[in-house]
Motif scaffolding. Structure first.
Motif, short mmCIF file in Angstrom:
data_model
loop_
_atom_site.label_atom_id
_atom_site.label_comp_id
_atom_site.label_asym_id
_atom_site.label_seq_id
_atom_site.Cartn_x
_atom_site.Cartn_y
_atom_site.Cartn_z
N GLY A 12 -88.81 30.30 46.79
CA GLY A 12 -89.18 31.44 45.77
C GLY A 12 -90.10 30.80 44.52
N LEU A 13 -89.79 29.52 44.28
CA LEU A 13 -90.67 28.57 43.63
C LEU A 13 -92.19 28.53 43.96
CD1 LEU A 13 -88.13 25.80 42.68
CD2 LEU A 13 -89.17 27.41 40.96
N VAL A 14 -92.14 28.33 45.24
CA VAL A 14 -93.38 28.10 45.89
C VAL A 14 -94.16 29.59 45.87
CG1 VAL A 14 -94.64 27.71 48.29
CG2 VAL A 14 -92.72 26.09 47.47
N ALA A 15 -93.60 30.45 46.08
CA ALA A 15 -94.19 31.73 46.08
C ALA A 15 -94.65 32.23 44.64
CB ALA A 15 -92.94 32.75 46.53
N VAL A 16 -93.78 31.92 43.48
CA VAL A 16 -94.06 32.17 42.28
C VAL A 16 -95.23 31.19 41.78
CG1 VAL A 16 -93.27 31.65 39.77
CG2 VAL A 16 -91.80 32.69 41.51
N LEU A 17 -95.48 29.97 42.31
CA LEU A 17 -96.75 29.30 42.01
C LEU A 17 -97.85 29.71 42.68
CD1 LEU A 17 -95.06 25.65 42.10
CD2 LEU A 17 -95.50 26.68 40.02
N LEU A 18 -97.64 30.24 43.81
CA LEU A 18 -98.79 31.05 44.73
C LEU A 18 -99.27 32.39 44.17
CD1 LEU A 18 -97.95 29.76 48.19
CD2 LEU A 18 -99.67 28.69 46.55
N ALA A 19 -98.28 33.06 43.54
CA ALA A 19 -98.65 34.30 43.10
C ALA A 19 -99.71 34.33 42.11
CB ALA A 19 -97.39 34.94 42.49
N VAL A 20 -100.91 34.95 42.36
CA VAL A 20 -101.98 35.14 41.42
C VAL A 20 -102.02 36.33 40.53
CG1 VAL A 20 -104.39 35.15 41.36
CG2 VAL A 20 -103.48 33.86 43.02
N SER A 21 -101.47 37.51 41.11
CA SER A 21 -101.55 38.50 40.19
C SER A 21 -100.20 38.79 39.19
CB SER A 21 -101.49 39.78 41.13
OG SER A 21 -100.40 39.78 41.88
N VAL A 22 -99.35 37.97 39.30
CA VAL A 22 -98.12 38.06 38.36
C VAL A 22 -98.34 37.24 37.00
CG1 VAL A 22 -95.69 37.51 37.93
CG2 VAL A 22 -96.62 37.72 40.14
N PRO A 23 -98.31 38.17 35.95
CA PRO A 23 -98.68 37.68 34.56
C PRO A 23 -97.77 36.33 34.14
CG PRO A 23 -97.87 39.82 34.33
CD PRO A 23 -97.81 39.67 35.94
N PHE A 24 -98.18 35.41 33.37
CA PHE A 24 -97.93 33.92 33.27
C PHE A 24 -96.46 34.20 32.80
CE2 PHE A 24 -97.29 30.36 30.52
CZ PHE A 24 -97.34 29.22 31.61
N GLU A 25 -96.25 35.00 31.62
CA GLU A 25 -94.95 35.27 31.06
C GLU A 25 -93.78 35.49 32.01
OE1 GLU A 25 -97.48 37.53 30.06
OE2 GLU A 25 -98.15 35.94 28.70
N ARG A 26 -93.94 36.24 32.99
CA ARG A 26 -93.21 36.71 34.11
C ARG A 26 -92.80 35.53 35.16
NH1 ARG A 26 -94.50 42.90 35.62
NH2 ARG A 26 -93.93 43.67 33.71
N LYS A 27 -94.04 34.84 35.18
CA LYS A 27 -93.97 33.49 36.00
C LYS A 27 -93.05 32.54 35.65
CE LYS A 27 -98.09 32.96 38.83
NZ LYS A 27 -99.40 32.20 39.03
N THR A 28 -93.07 32.32 34.39
CA THR A 28 -92.34 31.30 33.70
C THR A 28 -90.83 31.43 33.88
OG1 THR A 28 -94.14 30.78 32.49
CG2 THR A 28 -91.91 29.94 31.47
N SER A 29 -90.53 32.83 33.40
CA SER A 29 -89.02 33.16 33.38
C SER A 29 -88.48 33.07 34.84
CB SER A 29 -88.79 34.49 32.89
OG SER A 29 -89.30 35.56 33.48
#
Length: 192
Positions: free
Chosen positions: A131-148
């Motif tokens: 999941g961490l790798v997927a979050v880091l690779l997700a380009v279309s997700v806003p930064f605030e959501r990525k962080t949480s």
């Protein structure tokens, strides 16, 4: 007829009944399968089958860690039974599997639970890191959501790693101590 054969026949009848029940209960969903192209249906079916084969192998390893040597076919069948039972009553599959192993192989619930707890710890780490790798690779997700999401997954992975690497018996918390003892049993086991 031996008790083992009676149990195996009973499980076969139960699996057949569960398949019929799930098919009947989900008949509307099954009609949607006809809308899928044959190629995509083949790819999806192959992926599901490969996943089931891998889960059967994991079930074999967990059972062997618990001290019982079983054939892959038996472990695979138990895993299928477990998954089918979970459709009827959520989380009941673990109980069916534990009951079968206790009756057929005299495996205690305590030993079975040790392997299951270890499997869960490993899964939490693997899924969290993935999941961490997927979050880091997700380009279309806003930064605030990525962080949480990143912080939650990092906490899960770190917590599970801490339980696996460091003894928690010093904390005097019985449940954590049982998890630690289960993990130590797994770490010291040798599977051929």
């Amino acid at each position: 007829m031996s008790n083992r054969k009676i149990i195996l026949y009973g499980i076969s009848i139960l699996i057949s009944g569960l398949l019929f029940y799930v098919g009947y209960a989900e008949r509307e969903s099954l009609k949607k399968v006809l809308d899928i192209s044959p190629f995509h249906l083949f790819v999806l079916s192959s992926a599901v089958f490969i996943n089931l084969l891998a889960q059967g192998y994991c079930a074999k390893i967990v059972t062997e860690i618990s001290g019982v040597k079983i054939k892959y076919s038996e472990a695979f069948g138990l895993k299928i039974l477990q998954l089918l039972a979970n459709y009827v009553i959520p989380f009941s599959g673990w109980g069916f599997r534990a009951y079968y192993l206790k009756k057929v192989h005299s495996l205690t619930i305590k030993d079975y639970s040790a392997g299951v707890v270890a499997k869960f710890l490993i899964e939490i780490v693997v899924y969290s890191v993935t999941g961490l790798v997927a979050v880091l690779l997700a380009v279309s997700v806003p930064f605030e959501r990525k962080t949480s999401v990143f912080i939650i997954l990092l906490g899960c992975a770190a917590g599970a790693c801490c339980l696996m690497l460091f003894p928690v018996s010093l904390l005097k918390i019985k449940k954590l101590d049982k998890i630690s003892k289960s993990w130590e049993k797994v770490r010291s086991s040798k599977i051929n």
